[in-house]
Enzyme design. Sequence first.
Site, PDB file in Angstrom:
ATOM      1  N   LYS A   1       0.860  -1.181   0.000  1.00 25.58           N
ATOM      2  CA  LYS A   1       0.000   0.000   0.000  1.00 25.58           C
ATOM      3  C   LYS A   1       0.894   1.228   0.000  1.00 25.58           C
ATOM      4  O   LYS A   1       2.020   1.180   0.509  1.00 25.58           O
ATOM      5  CB  LYS A   1      -0.886   0.026   1.259  1.00 25.58           C
ATOM      6  CG  LYS A   1      -2.114   0.895   1.114  1.00 25.58           C
ATOM      7  CD  LYS A   1      -3.202   0.167   0.344  1.00 25.58           C
ATOM      8  CE  LYS A   1      -4.444   0.988   0.191  1.00 25.58           C
ATOM      9  NZ  LYS A   1      -5.556   0.152  -0.333  1.00 25.58           N
TER      10      LYS A   1
HETATM   11  P1  NAD Z   1     -13.118   7.523  -2.704  1.00 27.05           P
HETATM   12  O1  NAD Z   1     -12.102   8.558  -2.433  1.00 27.05           O
HETATM   13  O2  NAD Z   1     -13.598   7.324  -4.084  1.00 27.05           O
HETATM   14  O3  NAD Z   1     -14.396   7.784  -1.752  1.00 27.05           O
HETATM   15  C1  NAD Z   1     -14.319   7.886  -0.358  1.00 27.05           C
HETATM   16  C2  NAD Z   1     -15.680   8.250   0.177  1.00 27.05           C
HETATM   17  O4  NAD Z   1     -15.639   8.248   1.612  1.00 27.05           O
HETATM   18  C3  NAD Z   1     -16.141   9.662  -0.221  1.00 27.05           C
HETATM   19  O5  NAD Z   1     -17.526   9.655  -0.490  1.00 27.05           O
HETATM   20  C4  NAD Z   1     -15.851  10.480   1.044  1.00 27.05           C
HETATM   21  O6  NAD Z   1     -16.690  11.620   1.163  1.00 27.05           O
HETATM   22  C5  NAD Z   1     -16.170   9.462   2.113  1.00 27.05           C
HETATM   23  N1  NAD Z   1     -15.553   9.796   3.391  1.00 27.05           N
HETATM   24  C6  NAD Z   1     -14.279  10.179   3.634  1.00 27.05           C
HETATM   25  N2  NAD Z   1     -14.108  10.443   4.946  1.00 27.05           N
HETATM   26  C7  NAD Z   1     -15.302  10.213   5.545  1.00 27.05           C
HETATM   27  C8  NAD Z   1     -15.776  10.319   6.868  1.00 27.05           C
HETATM   28  N3  NAD Z   1     -14.961  10.699   7.861  1.00 27.05           N
HETATM   29  N4  NAD Z   1     -17.079  10.004   7.126  1.00 27.05           N
HETATM   30  C9  NAD Z   1     -17.900   9.623   6.120  1.00 27.05           C
HETATM   31  N5  NAD Z   1     -17.509   9.507   4.840  1.00 27.05           N
HETATM   32  C10 NAD Z   1     -16.230   9.809   4.557  1.00 27.05           C
HETATM   33  O7  NAD Z   1     -12.510   6.160  -2.110  1.00 27.05           O
HETATM   34  P2  NAD Z   1     -12.879   4.657  -2.523  1.00 27.05           P
HETATM   35  O8  NAD Z   1     -11.917   4.225  -3.563  1.00 27.05           O
HETATM   36  O9  NAD Z   1     -14.345   4.541  -2.737  1.00 27.05           O
HETATM   37  O10 NAD Z   1     -12.457   3.885  -1.176  1.00 27.05           O
HETATM   38  C11 NAD Z   1     -13.333   3.780  -0.060  1.00 27.05           C
HETATM   39  C12 NAD Z   1     -12.860   2.634   0.827  1.00 27.05           C
HETATM   40  O11 NAD Z   1     -12.836   1.421   0.058  1.00 27.05           O
HETATM   41  C13 NAD Z   1     -11.447   2.778   1.403  1.00 27.05           C
HETATM   42  O12 NAD Z   1     -11.398   2.147   2.665  1.00 27.05           O
HETATM   43  C14 NAD Z   1     -10.602   1.994   0.420  1.00 27.05           C
HETATM   44  O13 NAD Z   1      -9.383   1.561   0.968  1.00 27.05           O
HETATM   45  C15 NAD Z   1     -11.533   0.849   0.115  1.00 27.05           C
HETATM   46  N6  NAD Z   1     -11.256   0.130  -1.131  1.00 27.05           N
HETATM   47  C16 NAD Z   1     -11.226   0.781  -2.324  1.00 27.05           C
HETATM   48  C17 NAD Z   1     -10.999   0.050  -3.487  1.00 27.05           C
HETATM   49  C18 NAD Z   1     -11.035   0.683  -4.847  1.00 27.05           C
HETATM   50  O14 NAD Z   1     -10.940  -0.055  -5.841  1.00 27.05           O
HETATM   51  N7  NAD Z   1     -11.196   1.981  -4.978  1.00 27.05           N
HETATM   52  C19 NAD Z   1     -10.766  -1.337  -3.419  1.00 27.05           C
HETATM   53  C20 NAD Z   1     -10.813  -1.976  -2.172  1.00 27.05           C
HETATM   54  C21 NAD Z   1     -11.071  -1.226  -1.031  1.00 27.05           C
END
Ligand code: NAD
Length: 416
Positions: free
Chosen positions: A106
């Site tokens: 990561k």
């Molecule tokens: P992103 O940046 O596209 O979206 C993040 C979302 O979380 C946004 O809507 C933001 O407003 C919200 N957020 C941030 N802080 C917050 C808070 N304190 N309270 C409420 N909402 C909050 O990110 P993403 O890619 O959708 O990732 C989200 C999660 O999924 C993370 O934990 C990431 O590690 C995990 N993840 C992502 C992927 C991927 O392919 N993008 C794959 C596996 C896991």
Amino acid sequence: MAGDGTIFGAMLQEFDEAARILNLEPGIWKILTSPRRQIIVSCPVQMDSGEIEVFTGYRVQYNIALGPAKGGIRYHPDVSLDEIRALAAWMTWKCAVAQIPFGGAKGGVVCDPTSLSRRELEALTRRYVAEIIDAIGPEKDIPAPDVNTNDQIMAWVMDTYSMHVGQTTTGVVTGKPVELGGSKGRREATGRGVMIVTLEAARHLGIEVNGATVAVQGFGNVGSVSADLLAEAGAKIVAVADHKGGVFNPRGLDVAKMIAYARDCRTVDGFPGGEPLTNEELFRLDVDILIPAALENQITLENACDIRAKIITEGANGPTTPDAHKQLHERGIFVIPDILANCGGVTASYFEWVQDRHGYFWEEREVNERLEAKMRQAFDAVLQTGLTYAVDMRTAAYICAINRVATVTKMRGMYA
Ligand code: NAD
């Protein structure tokens, strides 16, 4: 240390529980709980104002027993080495659960991307990549998008690496634009995987998905696609919240309109299709399915007792603390753990890497079909392991993962 209040400590607590059940040898235990490589870099960037800022970046390669390290890059003001180390470990277990030939890594940069101009964001990305360039590569370590990073940023990662090595190297990063060696279906893959395992869990528990109510925290890549595909499967998305606020509508929210709204306003707060809602209120709602898809440590001992959902699908990494998870499990709530629930993203990243290496690209239907098969296979394996050992789904997922990584570690032997 397990249970020391850090995010890595929470990961170790989950690991230890499964390792004890497996009777893991102490030597292998030590190897699997030690991050292989941790890099800290300083990235100077000339800002638009002319001033120079120095940003701290991290890349942790946790374990490479199964193959090249794989894991996203996160841009967030709260990024820390502890967080990146835990996320790199979770990537290791996730790739093993998904049965794909990758280790775990990561990366992250401490920054607030919303305050950076496009030029500053590009300069920061290129400098960060230049600083970790010797550690990454299609056979070494392959980054991908995570919180606040996207396909444009992955294109800059690919270009920077390619300029350094003197040849276009699409396989160095996944989650790229489709025009640049990206895979069709990759952008939606994590949310699609969340939808698939949620349907599998509902089937296992005898819950009718048609009309089932869903609350989603986080409406970025993972949250918005999960909501959209679950709505398509017949579920009713009644609540969504993000970092600014949320919305609730017991009759169901119009997800397509909300996606358009969030694209323009960069938040769902103020969306006209429902009543305002806070993140705290979202967790208390009487819904069938709850999907945390934002950040770590959102479900804690403080709010776990208020949760009324029957299924929790962890779209985010580490959204539930170990103590809160124990409580949820004791109350009969079916938790689909992060390392299983959101492994669709890295699975499609694996497909992207395979396509880049072949120089031959698949149709979206093929990507989605292969993804569905992999997700169902992973879900079934974890469910069966859970039944065999009489443990919850998280411990079962760790048992599957540790078994696979321990087996290849022993096969490879010790290089000394
Ligand atoms: P992103 O940046 O596209 O979206 C993040 C979302 O979380 C946004 O809507 C933001 O407003 C919200 N957020 C941030 N802080 C917050 C808070 N304190 N309270 C409420 N909402 C909050 O990110 P993403 O890619 O959708 O990732 C989200 C999660 O999924 C993370 O934990 C990431 O590690 C995990 N993840 C992502 C992927 C991927 O392919 N993008 C794959 C596996 C896991």
